[in-house]
Design an enzyme around this catalytic site. Structure first.
Site, PDB file in Angstrom:
ATOM      1  N   ARG A 226      64.782   1.517  26.176  1.00  0.00           N
ATOM      2  CA  ARG A 226      64.539  -0.138  26.966  1.00  0.00           C
ATOM      3  C   ARG A 226      63.935   0.099  28.477  1.00  0.00           C
ATOM      4  NH1 ARG A 226      63.442  -1.307  22.391  1.00  0.00           N
ATOM      5  NH2 ARG A 226      64.755  -2.801  21.064  1.00  0.00           N
ATOM      6  N   HIS A 274      54.763  -0.413  24.601  1.00  0.00           N
ATOM      7  CA  HIS A 274      55.816  -0.691  23.603  1.00  0.00           C
ATOM      8  C   HIS A 274      55.481  -0.569  22.188  1.00  0.00           C
ATOM      9  CE1 HIS A 274      60.160  -2.586  23.203  1.00  0.00           C
ATOM     10  NE2 HIS A 274      59.895  -1.831  22.144  1.00  0.00           N
TER      11      HIS A 274
HETATM   12  P1  NAP Z   1      71.570   3.561  16.875  1.00  0.00           P
HETATM   13  O1  NAP Z   1      71.433   3.984  15.433  1.00  0.00           O
HETATM   14  O2  NAP Z   1      72.365   2.341  17.140  1.00  0.00           O
HETATM   15  O3  NAP Z   1      71.952   4.957  17.648  1.00  0.00           O
HETATM   16  C1  NAP Z   1      72.247   4.590  19.192  1.00  0.00           C
HETATM   17  C2  NAP Z   1      72.811   6.003  19.659  1.00  0.00           C
HETATM   18  O4  NAP Z   1      72.865   5.881  21.243  1.00  0.00           O
HETATM   19  C3  NAP Z   1      74.072   6.402  19.239  1.00  0.00           C
HETATM   20  O5  NAP Z   1      74.182   8.044  18.883  1.00  0.00           O
HETATM   21  C4  NAP Z   1      75.092   6.079  20.134  1.00  0.00           C
HETATM   22  O6  NAP Z   1      76.281   6.809  20.023  1.00  0.00           O
HETATM   23  C5  NAP Z   1      74.440   6.303  21.350  1.00  0.00           C
HETATM   24  N1  NAP Z   1      75.085   5.389  22.245  1.00  0.00           N
HETATM   25  C6  NAP Z   1      74.907   4.117  22.536  1.00  0.00           C
HETATM   26  N2  NAP Z   1      75.633   3.790  23.860  1.00  0.00           N
HETATM   27  C7  NAP Z   1      75.996   5.030  24.327  1.00  0.00           C
HETATM   28  C8  NAP Z   1      76.551   5.475  25.769  1.00  0.00           C
HETATM   29  N3  NAP Z   1      77.086   4.415  26.491  1.00  0.00           N
HETATM   30  N4  NAP Z   1      76.398   6.714  25.710  1.00  0.00           N
HETATM   31  C9  NAP Z   1      76.239   7.674  25.075  1.00  0.00           C
HETATM   32  N5  NAP Z   1      75.426   7.411  23.719  1.00  0.00           N
HETATM   33  C10 NAP Z   1      75.388   6.218  23.499  1.00  0.00           C
HETATM   34  O7  NAP Z   1      69.972   3.150  17.280  1.00  0.00           O
HETATM   35  P2  NAP Z   1      68.722   3.639  17.062  1.00  0.00           P
HETATM   36  O8  NAP Z   1      68.489   3.324  15.746  1.00  0.00           O
HETATM   37  O9  NAP Z   1      68.764   5.195  17.222  1.00  0.00           O
HETATM   38  O10 NAP Z   1      67.727   3.277  18.234  1.00  0.00           O
HETATM   39  C11 NAP Z   1      67.996   3.536  19.696  1.00  0.00           C
HETATM   40  C12 NAP Z   1      67.251   2.660  20.511  1.00  0.00           C
HETATM   41  O11 NAP Z   1      65.856   3.121  20.642  1.00  0.00           O
HETATM   42  C13 NAP Z   1      66.827   1.082  19.990  1.00  0.00           C
HETATM   43  O12 NAP Z   1      68.331   0.614  20.180  1.00  0.00           O
HETATM   44  C14 NAP Z   1      65.904   0.803  20.884  1.00  0.00           C
HETATM   45  O13 NAP Z   1      66.448   0.344  22.197  1.00  0.00           O
HETATM   46  C15 NAP Z   1      65.062   1.846  20.972  1.00  0.00           C
HETATM   47  N6  NAP Z   1      63.861   1.966  20.151  1.00  0.00           N
HETATM   48  C16 NAP Z   1      62.680   1.750  20.936  1.00  0.00           C
HETATM   49  C17 NAP Z   1      61.491   1.896  20.149  1.00  0.00           C
HETATM   50  C18 NAP Z   1      60.107   1.513  20.780  1.00  0.00           C
HETATM   51  O14 NAP Z   1      59.170   1.253  20.200  1.00  0.00           O
HETATM   52  N7  NAP Z   1      59.975   1.992  22.126  1.00  0.00           N
HETATM   53  C19 NAP Z   1      61.448   1.734  18.692  1.00  0.00           C
HETATM   54  C20 NAP Z   1      62.795   1.760  18.001  1.00  0.00           C
HETATM   55  C21 NAP Z   1      63.927   1.732  18.814  1.00  0.00           C
HETATM   56  P3  NAP Z   1      77.378   6.739  18.756  1.00  0.00           P
HETATM   57  O15 NAP Z   1      76.584   7.701  17.787  1.00  0.00           O
HETATM   58  O16 NAP Z   1      78.383   7.507  19.328  1.00  0.00           O
HETATM   59  O17 NAP Z   1      77.362   5.682  18.349  1.00  0.00           O
HETATM   60  C1  GLV Z   2      61.556  -1.507  19.074  1.00  0.00           C
HETATM   61  O1  GLV Z   2      61.662  -1.413  20.216  1.00  0.00           O
HETATM   62  C2  GLV Z   2      62.888  -1.404  18.233  1.00  0.00           C
HETATM   63  O2  GLV Z   2      63.773  -1.674  18.846  1.00  0.00           O
HETATM   64  O3  GLV Z   2      62.626  -1.362  16.999  1.00  0.00           O
END
Ligand code: NAP
Ligand code: GLV
Length: 311
Positions: A226, A274
C-alpha cells in the site's frame, strides 16, 4: 440476502456487475445509498466506502472487500465495531501477483532498463549478466500472497527470504525472518525488496530511509503493498544517492497519482496504476455467498480479518 454495493473510488458494477447478476437469486445487490429497505441490508460489498456509508444500515453484519487488503474498509469511521470485515482469498490473484513481481525482479536482474535505453539510442551492446542465484530477494509479508510469490521466485532460482510478524514454517528454498532485528538481518542480505504487507499502524511508513540504508547499495524496491507504507521523499533520496538503483511502484499514497507527481517522469522508476493483480469474479461471488451463509447461520464468516490486528 440483501447486499449494499458501496464504493467511492471505482464503479464496482462495471467490474463485477455480471458476476453479481449471476448470484442475484441468492444475493440481492443494491447500490449505495440504498433508499428503500436499508434495514434489510445485512451484508455489503465495499471498496473505499464513503466515511458515513455504514450509518445507513442498522442491521449490517459483514462487509466484504474486493481484494486481499481490507485497510480501506477498516479505516471507515462509520464501520460499527461488531461488523465482520471479510477479505478475498484468491489463489489466482496470488499467482498473478507472483508473475508480476517475478517480471520486475527479472527486469532488475537482467538490466532491461539499460537495454531499453540502448534500443532508443541504437546501441548494440551485450551486458554482463548475473544468474538468479546471485540476486537475493527479500519479501515483506509471508501471507496468502507473499507465500506464493516467494515459492515462485525460489522456483526461478532466486535466493528468497521473507519477513512476517510471527515465525512460520517456510516453503523449501525460503528463509524466514520475524521481529525488528529479523527485518534488519534480512535487509542486510537483500538486493531486491518486495513489499507485500497489509497496511496497519505498524506497517505505515515502514519503507523509509532506515530500511533503504540497511540494504546493500544499489538495491531495488518492488512496492506492491500500500502506498502509505512508503515515505516518498525517502525513496527519492535513496534513488538520488544510488542507495537504490531503481524502483517498481504499483501503489501510491494518493491514487490516482496526481499528474504533477515526481514519480511519473523519474528515470529510475517503473510505474503501474495499482494493477499488479486482480481477484476473479468467481472468487468475489464465492466470498459473498460464504459470507451470506455465515451471517444467516449467525457465525463468523470465513476470511474475516482480525480487526484488532488490522489484517
Ligand atoms: P495476508 O495473508 O494477511 O498476509 C499478511 C502478511 O504480512 C503475513 O505474513 C503477516 O505476518 C505479515 N505482517 C502483517 N503485519 C506485519 C508486521 N507488523 N510485521 C511483519 N509482518 C507483518 O495478506 P496477503 O493476502 O498476503 O496480502 C498482503 C497485502 O498485499 C494486502 O494487504 C495488500 O495491501 C497487498 N496487495 C496489493 C495488491 C496490488 O494490486 N498491489 C494486490 C493484493 C494485495 P503473519 O504471517 O505473522 O501474520
Ligand atoms: C488489492 O490491492 C488488493 O488488496 O487485493
Amino acid at each position: 440476502m440483501r447486499c449494499a454495493v458501496i464504493s467511492r473510488k471505482i464503479d464496482l458494477r462495471s467490474y463485477y456487475g455480471k458476476a453479481l447478476a449471476q448470484i442475484a437469486d441468492r444475493i440481492e445487490s443494491v447500490d449505495h445509498p440504498v433508499t428503500e429497505g436499508a434495514d434489510a441490508v445485512r451484508i455489503a460489498l465495499a471498496w473505499h466506502p464513503h466515511p458515513d456509508a455504514f450509518e445507513r444500515y442498522p442491521n449490517l453484519k459483514a462487509v466484504c472487500t474486493i481484494g486481499a487488503g481490507a485497510d480501506n474498509v477498516l479505516a471507515c469511521p462509520s464501520l460499527p465495531s461488531h461488523v465482520h470485515v471479510v477479505r478475498v482469498v484468491d489463489p489466482g490473484q496470488a499467482q498473478m501477483m507472483a508473475g508480476f513481481v517475478s517480471w520486475h525482479v527479472i527486469w532488475h536482474q537482467r538490466q532491461f532498463a539499460t537495454f531499453m535505453q540502448h534500443q532508443r539510442d541504437r546501441i548494440w551492446q551485450r551486458l554482463e549478466q548475473r544468474p538468479a542465484s546471485a540476486v537475493p530477494v527479500g519479501i515483506l509479508g509471508y501471507g496468502k500472497i507473499g507465500e506464493r510469490v516467494a515459492a515462485h521466485l525460489a522456483g526461478l532460482g532466486f535466493p528468497v527470504k521473507a519477513w512476517s510478524r510471527t515465525p512460520k514454517p517456510m516453503a523449501p528454498g525460503v528463509r524466514g525472518f520475524h521481529d525488528r532485528d529479523g527485518l534488519f538481518a534480512m535487509l542486510a542480505e537483500t538486493e531486491v525488496l518486495v513489499n507485500l504487507l497489509p497496511l496497519t499502524p505498524e506497517t505505515r511508513n515502514l519503507l523509509n530511509r532506515d530500511v533503504f540504508k540497511a540494504m546493500p547499495p544499489g538495491g531495488y524496491l518492488i512496492q506492491t503493498g500500500r502506498g502509505e507504507q512508503m515515505v516518498e521523499a525517502d525513496l527519492l533520496a535513496a534513488l538520488e544517492s544510488g542507495q537504490l538503483s531503481g524502483a517498481s511502484l504499483d501503489v501510491f499514497a494518493i491514487e490516482p497519482l496526481p499528474p504533477s507527481h515526481a514519480f511519473w517522469h523519474h528515470p529510475k522508476i517503473v510505474m503501474t496504476p495499482h494493477d499488479a493483480c486482480d481477484i476473479s469474479a468467481d472468487a468475489l461471488t464465492a466470498t459473498l455467498i460464504a459470507t451470506a451463509a455465515a451471517v444467516q447461520a449467525g457465525e463468523p464468516p470465513p476470511h474475516a480479518v482480525d480487526r484488532q490486528r488490522g489484517y
